[in-house]
Structure formats: C-alpha cells, structure tokens
Design a protein around this motif. Structure first.
Motif, PDB file in Angstrom:
ATOM      1  N   TRP A 144     110.544 138.805  10.785  1.00 55.69           N
ATOM      2  CA  TRP A 144     110.121 137.430  10.511  1.00 55.69           C
ATOM      3  C   TRP A 144     110.760 136.521  11.560  1.00 55.69           C
ATOM      4  CZ3 TRP A 144     109.133 135.579   4.929  1.00 55.69           C
ATOM      5  CH2 TRP A 144     108.466 136.583   4.194  1.00 55.69           C
ATOM      6  N   SER A 145     110.233 135.318  11.698  1.00 55.16           N
ATOM      7  CA  SER A 145     110.836 134.320  12.587  1.00 55.16           C
ATOM      8  C   SER A 145     111.936 133.601  11.817  1.00 55.16           C
ATOM      9  CB  SER A 145     109.790 133.307  13.048  1.00 55.16           C
ATOM     10  OG  SER A 145     108.781 133.947  13.789  1.00 55.16           O
ATOM     11  N   ILE A 147     114.306 130.814  11.351  1.00 54.36           N
ATOM     12  CA  ILE A 147     114.453 129.432  11.794  1.00 54.36           C
ATOM     13  C   ILE A 147     115.927 129.055  11.796  1.00 54.36           C
ATOM     14  CG2 ILE A 147     113.885 127.028  11.215  1.00 54.36           C
ATOM     15  CD1 ILE A 147     111.312 128.332   9.833  1.00 54.36           C
ATOM     16  N   ALA A 166     113.207 131.375   6.937  1.00 51.25           N
ATOM     17  CA  ALA A 166     112.454 132.307   7.779  1.00 51.25           C
ATOM     18  C   ALA A 166     110.968 132.159   7.513  1.00 51.25           C
ATOM     19  CB  ALA A 166     112.911 133.742   7.519  1.00 51.25           C
ATOM     20  N   ARG A 167     110.184 132.343   8.574  1.00 51.94           N
ATOM     21  CA  ARG A 167     108.733 132.234   8.474  1.00 51.94           C
ATOM     22  C   ARG A 167     108.117 133.625   8.592  1.00 51.94           C
ATOM     23  NH1 ARG A 167     105.949 128.027   8.084  1.00 51.94           N
ATOM     24  NH2 ARG A 167     107.436 126.582   9.033  1.00 51.94           N
ATOM     25  N   PRO A 169     105.466 136.276   9.553  1.00 51.06           N
ATOM     26  CA  PRO A 169     104.533 136.297  10.678  1.00 51.06           C
ATOM     27  C   PRO A 169     103.075 136.242  10.224  1.00 51.06           C
ATOM     28  CG  PRO A 169     105.716 138.387  10.510  1.00 51.06           C
ATOM     29  CD  PRO A 169     106.243 137.500   9.433  1.00 51.06           C
ATOM     30  N   ARG A 175      97.137 135.272  15.816  1.00 49.14           N
ATOM     31  CA  ARG A 175      98.057 134.569  16.712  1.00 49.14           C
ATOM     32  C   ARG A 175      97.281 134.098  17.934  1.00 49.14           C
ATOM     33  NH1 ARG A 175     103.016 138.809  16.459  1.00 49.14           N
ATOM     34  NH2 ARG A 175     103.571 138.361  14.321  1.00 49.14           N
TER      35      ARG A 175
END
Length: 181
Positions: A144-145, A147, A166-167, A169, A175
């Motif tokens: 996950w991204s 943050i 967290a974001r 995906p 995308r």
C-alpha cells in the motif's frame, strides 16, 4: 464534544484525505468519538461494535449505520462491502486483518492507531496479544502507499502506539500511464 470524546489527532489530521461525502467504516467504534467527528466532516459513517448500549446512544442521535456485532467470535458483518476509509483506534484483533484491509475500497484510506509493544510500562493493554510488534502496521500495509507512519511514546496519557495512514492501491489497469495523453 468533551475532551474525552475528542477524536485522535491522528484521525483528525488525515481525515481530510477522505473524499467529500465518502463512506467510512469506524471499526470497534465504542461510544462514537470518531464516528461523530467524521459525520461532522460530512462523511457517511458505518460503526461496528459489540457494545449495544453505546450503539443505542449513537442510533438515538440519528444519522449513521450502527451494527451490533462480536467481530472476534462471530461472522464478519460487512461481507462484500467496501468503504472510502476504514478507521480503527485502540483495537487489535489480528485474525481480522484480511477483513479490515478488504473493507478499504481501491484507492481508499486506512487510518489505524493502537497500542504497541512497550505499552505495558504505562498501563493496559499489557498482554502481547493486544500490542503491535515493532513495525507490524507497516508489514500489514505492505504493498500500500504509506502516507504516514509513527511508532513510539505519546503523552497525556502516556502510552506506546503505532499508527498508520495508508492508501490501498488501485487496480493496475486503472493507474494513469505516463504515456497516455
């Protein structure tokens, strides 16, 4: 809102990342300090808890969806549902990681804050089963991204926590490509 009912600074810091009018799951919502805060931000909140009295108070206040469920011993009450954000504070039941992560919509946000190893020096919880291991939230959010992530001692009251924003995906095919106009 009384000070004891104030939202976690972590939740209030990152809640602006939730889309306006978004759907939020407040897991183990208790008396609803985060649910109320998020509703005041214009978000649609679903709260889940096993405390019927707390949920009845929230239901009496009106807006929101309040689900009575023992998520540790019963079935997951939100099968197939996803949310723009999932908020979890001061709660840890590791067998639910797949359901929690699966409840975050692609591109959605996980805001998680709970006690970590070392908290026993300051009070409860003190059992290792209820304390995150070093870096555990980062491991849970692998892929996950992230943050923001913090781990360590907080004060007033003193406690050791981990917290992550967290974001999830998006699917690969959604995308944007640098080659697309």
């Amino acid at each position: 809102m009384s000070p004891s009912a104030s939202p976690s600074p972590w939740i209030s810091r990152f809640s602006p990342l939730i889309p306006t009018g978004g759907k939020v799951l407040d897991l183990a919502c208790g008396s609803g300090r985060h649910a109320r805060y998020l509703q005041a931000q214009g978000l649609h909140v679903t709260g889940v808890d096993r405390d019927n009295a707390a949920l009845q108070t929230l239901q009496a206040e009106g807006a929101g969806e309040w689900l009575l469920a023992d998520i540790e011993n019963g079935p997951w009450p939100l099968e197939g549902r996803v949310f723009d954000a999932v908020v979890v504070t001061n709660y840890l039941w590791r067998p639910l990681w797949p359901q929690i992560l699966g409840s975050v919509a692609p591109g959605g946000l996980l805001l998680y804050e709970t006690f970590a190893l070392g908290n026993a020096a300051y009070g409860k919880p003190s059992r290792p089963d209820f304390l995150l291991q070093p870096g555990e939230l980062l491991q849970v959010c692998a892929g996950w991204s992230v943050i923001a992530y913090e781990e360590g001692l907080l004060q007033a009251p003193d406690r050791v926590v981990q917290r992550v924003a967290a974001r999830r995906p998006l699917p690969d095919d959604s995308r944007p490509s640098a080659l697309q106009p």
